[in-house]
Motif scaffolding. Structure first.
Motif, PDB file in Angstrom:
ATOM      1  N   GLY A   4      24.728 -13.321 -12.851  1.00  0.00           N
ATOM      2  CA  GLY A   4      23.736 -14.377 -12.718  1.00  0.00           C
ATOM      3  C   GLY A   4      22.573 -14.269 -13.675  1.00  0.00           C
ATOM      4  O   GLY A   4      21.804 -15.224 -13.817  1.00  0.00           O
ATOM      5  N   ARG A   5      22.420 -13.141 -14.317  1.00  0.00           N
ATOM      6  CA  ARG A   5      21.269 -12.954 -15.201  1.00  0.00           C
ATOM      7  C   ARG A   5      21.546 -13.553 -16.577  1.00  0.00           C
ATOM      8  O   ARG A   5      22.560 -13.244 -17.206  1.00  0.00           O
ATOM      9  CB  ARG A   5      20.925 -11.469 -15.322  1.00  0.00           C
ATOM     10  N   ILE A   6      20.628 -14.381 -17.022  1.00  0.00           N
ATOM     11  CA  ILE A   6      20.743 -15.028 -18.328  1.00  0.00           C
ATOM     12  C   ILE A   6      19.346 -15.452 -18.765  1.00  0.00           C
ATOM     13  O   ILE A   6      18.478 -15.712 -17.923  1.00  0.00           O
ATOM     14  CB  ILE A   6      21.701 -16.244 -18.250  1.00  0.00           C
ATOM     15  N   ALA A  60      15.684 -19.464 -21.451  1.00  0.00           N
ATOM     16  CA  ALA A  60      15.470 -20.257 -22.667  1.00  0.00           C
ATOM     17  C   ALA A  60      16.762 -20.869 -23.184  1.00  0.00           C
ATOM     18  O   ALA A  60      16.742 -21.874 -23.904  1.00  0.00           O
ATOM     19  CB  ALA A  60      14.825 -19.394 -23.747  1.00  0.00           C
ATOM     20  N   LEU A  61      17.913 -20.276 -22.826  1.00  0.00           N
ATOM     21  CA  LEU A  61      19.203 -20.818 -23.258  1.00  0.00           C
ATOM     22  C   LEU A  61      19.585 -22.080 -22.500  1.00  0.00           C
ATOM     23  O   LEU A  61      20.469 -22.822 -22.926  1.00  0.00           O
ATOM     24  CB  LEU A  61      20.304 -19.766 -23.076  1.00  0.00           C
ATOM     25  N   LEU A  62      18.931 -22.326 -21.366  1.00  0.00           N
ATOM     26  CA  LEU A  62      19.349 -23.406 -20.473  1.00  0.00           C
ATOM     27  C   LEU A  62      18.375 -24.574 -20.449  1.00  0.00           C
ATOM     28  O   LEU A  62      18.686 -25.610 -19.854  1.00  0.00           O
ATOM     29  CB  LEU A  62      19.510 -22.867 -19.041  1.00  0.00           C
ATOM     30  N   PHE A  63      17.218 -24.430 -21.072  1.00  0.00           N
ATOM     31  CA  PHE A  63      16.201 -25.471 -21.019  1.00  0.00           C
ATOM     32  C   PHE A  63      15.834 -25.938 -22.431  1.00  0.00           C
ATOM     33  O   PHE A  63      16.106 -25.263 -23.409  1.00  0.00           O
ATOM     34  CB  PHE A  63      14.954 -24.961 -20.289  1.00  0.00           C
ATOM     35  N   ILE A  95       0.519 -29.509  -5.154  1.00  0.00           N
ATOM     36  CA  ILE A  95       1.444 -28.588  -5.793  1.00  0.00           C
ATOM     37  C   ILE A  95       1.330 -28.753  -7.295  1.00  0.00           C
ATOM     38  O   ILE A  95       0.774 -29.739  -7.788  1.00  0.00           O
ATOM     39  CB  ILE A  95       2.911 -28.841  -5.350  1.00  0.00           C
ATOM     40  N   ALA A  96       1.866 -27.773  -8.029  1.00  0.00           N
ATOM     41  CA  ALA A  96       1.846 -27.841  -9.496  1.00  0.00           C
ATOM     42  C   ALA A  96       3.196 -27.372 -10.021  1.00  0.00           C
ATOM     43  O   ALA A  96       3.720 -26.349  -9.582  1.00  0.00           O
ATOM     44  CB  ALA A  96       0.723 -26.975 -10.059  1.00  0.00           C
ATOM     45  N   PHE A  97       3.769 -28.138 -10.938  1.00  0.00           N
ATOM     46  CA  PHE A  97       5.022 -27.739 -11.574  1.00  0.00           C
ATOM     47  C   PHE A  97       5.142 -28.468 -12.905  1.00  0.00           C
ATOM     48  O   PHE A  97       4.548 -29.532 -13.095  1.00  0.00           O
ATOM     49  CB  PHE A  97       6.236 -28.053 -10.676  1.00  0.00           C
ATOM     50  N   ASP A  98       5.901 -27.860 -13.829  1.00  0.00           N
ATOM     51  CA  ASP A  98       6.074 -28.495 -15.133  1.00  0.00           C
ATOM     52  C   ASP A  98       7.536 -28.646 -15.518  1.00  0.00           C
ATOM     53  O   ASP A  98       7.846 -29.020 -16.651  1.00  0.00           O
ATOM     54  CB  ASP A  98       5.311 -27.738 -16.222  1.00  0.00           C
ATOM     55  N   ARG A  99       8.448 -28.355 -14.586  1.00  0.00           N
ATOM     56  CA  ARG A  99       9.869 -28.648 -14.783  1.00  0.00           C
ATOM     57  C   ARG A  99      10.544 -28.733 -13.428  1.00  0.00           C
ATOM     58  O   ARG A  99      10.023 -28.211 -12.427  1.00  0.00           O
ATOM     59  CB  ARG A  99      10.550 -27.608 -15.652  1.00  0.00           C
ATOM     60  N   VAL A 100      11.697 -29.397 -13.393  1.00  0.00           N
ATOM     61  CA  VAL A 100      12.472 -29.542 -12.157  1.00  0.00           C
ATOM     62  C   VAL A 100      13.901 -29.095 -12.428  1.00  0.00           C
ATOM     63  O   VAL A 100      14.476 -29.420 -13.479  1.00  0.00           O
ATOM     64  CB  VAL A 100      12.477 -31.004 -11.652  1.00  0.00           C
ATOM     65  N   VAL A 101      14.465 -28.328 -11.490  1.00  0.00           N
ATOM     66  CA  VAL A 101      15.879 -27.970 -11.520  1.00  0.00           C
ATOM     67  C   VAL A 101      16.534 -28.553 -10.271  1.00  0.00           C
ATOM     68  O   VAL A 101      16.076 -28.293  -9.155  1.00  0.00           O
ATOM     69  CB  VAL A 101      16.085 -26.443 -11.554  1.00  0.00           C
ATOM     70  N   ILE A 102      17.571 -29.362 -10.463  1.00  0.00           N
ATOM     71  CA  ILE A 102      18.309 -29.948  -9.341  1.00  0.00           C
ATOM     72  C   ILE A 102      19.646 -29.234  -9.233  1.00  0.00           C
ATOM     73  O   ILE A 102      20.434 -29.234 -10.180  1.00  0.00           O
ATOM     74  CB  ILE A 102      18.545 -31.455  -9.538  1.00  0.00           C
ATOM     75  N   GLU A 103      19.905 -28.617  -8.090  1.00  0.00           N
ATOM     76  CA  GLU A 103      21.178 -27.922  -7.850  1.00  0.00           C
ATOM     77  C   GLU A 103      22.052 -28.796  -6.959  1.00  0.00           C
ATOM     78  O   GLU A 103      21.617 -29.256  -5.901  1.00  0.00           O
ATOM     79  CB  GLU A 103      20.923 -26.565  -7.197  1.00  0.00           C
ATOM     80  N   THR A 104      23.282 -29.043  -7.390  1.00  0.00           N
ATOM     81  CA  THR A 104      24.181 -29.912  -6.639  1.00  0.00           C
ATOM     82  C   THR A 104      25.137 -29.091  -5.779  1.00  0.00           C
ATOM     83  O   THR A 104      25.259 -27.883  -5.928  1.00  0.00           O
ATOM     84  CB  THR A 104      25.029 -30.782  -7.579  1.00  0.00           C
ATOM     85  N   THR A 105      25.838 -29.785  -4.899  1.00  0.00           N
ATOM     86  CA  THR A 105      26.928 -29.139  -4.174  1.00  0.00           C
ATOM     87  C   THR A 105      28.083 -28.871  -5.130  1.00  0.00           C
ATOM     88  O   THR A 105      28.163 -29.457  -6.212  1.00  0.00           O
ATOM     89  CB  THR A 105      27.430 -30.031  -3.030  1.00  0.00           C
ATOM     90  N   ASN A 142      19.324 -17.878  -8.088  1.00  0.00           N
ATOM     91  CA  ASN A 142      18.482 -16.791  -7.594  1.00  0.00           C
ATOM     92  C   ASN A 142      17.924 -15.955  -8.743  1.00  0.00           C
ATOM     93  O   ASN A 142      16.754 -15.553  -8.736  1.00  0.00           O
ATOM     94  CB  ASN A 142      19.271 -15.899  -6.643  1.00  0.00           C
ATOM     95  N   ALA A 143      18.753 -15.671  -9.741  1.00  0.00           N
ATOM     96  CA  ALA A 143      18.294 -14.893 -10.885  1.00  0.00           C
ATOM     97  C   ALA A 143      17.222 -15.660 -11.666  1.00  0.00           C
ATOM     98  O   ALA A 143      16.230 -15.082 -12.115  1.00  0.00           O
ATOM     99  CB  ALA A 143      19.474 -14.544 -11.789  1.00  0.00           C
ATOM    100  N   LEU A 144      17.411 -16.973 -11.835  1.00  0.00           N
ATOM    101  CA  LEU A 144      16.425 -17.783 -12.548  1.00  0.00           C
ATOM    102  C   LEU A 144      15.085 -17.790 -11.817  1.00  0.00           C
ATOM    103  O   LEU A 144      14.015 -17.715 -12.442  1.00  0.00           O
ATOM    104  CB  LEU A 144      16.934 -19.213 -12.710  1.00  0.00           C
ATOM    105  N   LEU A 145      15.128 -17.874 -10.490  1.00  0.00           N
ATOM    106  CA  LEU A 145      13.898 -17.949  -9.723  1.00  0.00           C
ATOM    107  C   LEU A 145      13.079 -16.662  -9.797  1.00  0.00           C
ATOM    108  O   LEU A 145      11.881 -16.668  -9.504  1.00  0.00           O
ATOM    109  CB  LEU A 145      14.212 -18.283  -8.260  1.00  0.00           C
ATOM    110  N   LYS A 146      13.717 -15.559 -10.151  1.00  0.00           N
ATOM    111  CA  LYS A 146      13.003 -14.297 -10.293  1.00  0.00           C
ATOM    112  C   LYS A 146      12.338 -14.152 -11.658  1.00  0.00           C
ATOM    113  O   LYS A 146      11.523 -13.256 -11.858  1.00  0.00           O
ATOM    114  CB  LYS A 146      13.975 -13.130 -10.088  1.00  0.00           C
ATOM    115  N   ASP A 147      12.679 -15.033 -12.586  1.00  0.00           N
ATOM    116  CA  ASP A 147      12.141 -14.918 -13.940  1.00  0.00           C
ATOM    117  C   ASP A 147      10.710 -15.446 -13.984  1.00  0.00           C
ATOM    118  O   ASP A 147      10.427 -16.534 -13.471  1.00  0.00           O
ATOM    119  CB  ASP A 147      13.018 -15.710 -14.910  1.00  0.00           C
ATOM    120  N   PRO A 148       9.783 -14.700 -14.609  1.00  0.00           N
ATOM    121  CA  PRO A 148       8.384 -15.158 -14.689  1.00  0.00           C
ATOM    122  C   PRO A 148       8.241 -16.517 -15.365  1.00  0.00           C
ATOM    123  O   PRO A 148       7.305 -17.265 -15.064  1.00  0.00           O
ATOM    124  CB  PRO A 148       7.696 -14.056 -15.503  1.00  0.00           C
ATOM    125  N   GLY A 149       9.154 -16.849 -16.263  1.00  0.00           N
ATOM    126  CA  GLY A 149       9.073 -18.129 -16.947  1.00  0.00           C
ATOM    127  C   GLY A 149       9.349 -19.328 -16.064  1.00  0.00           C
ATOM    128  O   GLY A 149       9.143 -20.468 -16.474  1.00  0.00           O
TER     129      GLY A 149
END
Length: 310
Positions: free
Chosen positions: A191-193, A196-199, A90-100, A23-30
């Motif tokens: 949750g805030r980070i 750039a540290l994760l990609f 649609i337009a996107f330049d990266r994918v994040v897959i969240e697992t169970t 949720n925190a990542l999705l709020k980031d403009p990046g």
């Protein structure tokens, strides 16, 4: 040919903070041009103020992110995203897959790496794992899935660090480092980070040798791998000008220094390797030890190829 779209796998055991981090990542403009793939919407408490519009299969976030569910095979979901992108829907330049929370990341990694059709358009960028500082130690004791997740991580995000003492946090970090010495650890604040540290984790052809070695970071123990002519075991720091390095996380012959169940090894290739020899060695390793291998990472220079590959 355009570069493959980077894919980040976000995993971590039940209750470790994946939802809060996502949720925190999705709020980031990046993240405005990211596509997020999750198992079930019901498992992700997406904030209502993040959602702009939705269809049966996809949610458009106010930040510009896309979020969709895996309704069948992961490859089908990614292919559907690709087709919609190619059709300019649609337009996107990266994918994040969240697992169970109890997922073994290995099959997802295998799909991304081994599916020849997907690999033209998608490339694994890294595995990000959340680790709960408050209950993580007990989870590692009881749930081997949690150990697998940590062992496969390229980045470990420590969560709930405010709920433990500095001594407890230091002990937990030491244990994580024993399981996976090569994964840098970062602390999230509710949750805030910094995204750039994760990609951008996997080395590219233009990466320096130091960057490639840092990505592998095997820190081997004295143990033997199936032999391969021209290969020798070595410390990563002694790689010199060699062309390849494998790092293997394994449960075979585990030593107490690696959580009692996990050990690591690495081998160096002094020259570019024959693709036939490499394939035969890798097949031999899988046949003899696949059930015990948690992860295998390497930078390999194959004869006839201009650049080494991860």
């Amino acid at each position: 040919m355009p570069a493959p779209i980077p894919v980040t796998l976000l995993t971590g055991f039940l209750g470790s903070g994946k939802t809060t981090l996502l949720n925190a990542l999705l709020k980031d403009p990046g993240m405005e041009r990211a596509a997020v793939v999750i198992n079930e919407f019901g498992e992700i408490g997406l904030d209502h103020d993040l959602i702009e519009s939705s269809t049966e299969t996809m949610v458009l976030m106010a930040s510009g992110c896309l979020c969709c569910t895996v309704r069948g095979d992961l490859a089908e979901t990614l292919n559907d995203l690709r087709e919609r992108r190619d059709a300019s829907e649609i337009a996107f330049d990266r994918v994040v897959i969240e697992t169970t929370g109890i997922a073994d990341p290995a099959p997802i990694v295998q799909t991304l790496v081994m599916d020849g059709d997907l690999s033209y358009d998608f490339a694994l960028d890294g595995v990000v794992v959340t680790a709960d500082a408050a209950t993580g130690a007990q989870t590692l004791d009881k749930q081997f899935e949690a150990v697998q997740q940590v062992a496969m991580a390229d980045r470990i995000v420590l969560t709930k660090t405010d709920l433990v003492t500095p001594a407890q946090l230091a002990a937990f970090e030491k244990r994580l480092a024993a399981i996976n010495p090569g994964a840098p650890r970062h602390r999230a604040d509710h949750g805030r980070i910094d995204p750039a540290l994760l990609f951008g984790l996997a080395p590219r052809p233009e990466s320096t040798q130091a960057q490639a070695l840092a990505w592998v970071a095997a820190q081997p123990k004295k143990a033997s791998l199936p032999p391969l002519s021209g290969l020798k075991q070595t410390q990563p720091a002694g790689m010199g000008q060699s062309y390849g390095l494998f790092g293997v996380g394994s449960t075979a012959g585990a030593r107490p220094s690696h959580d009692g169940r996990v050990t690591s090894q690495s081998i160096e290739i002094a020259q570019p390797i024959s693709p036939i020899v490499f394939d035969l060695w890798l097949e031999s390793l899988m046949n003899s030890a696949a059930a015990d291998i948690l992860r295998l990472k390497g930078v390999v220079h194959v004869e006839g190829m201009k650049h080494p590959f991860a």
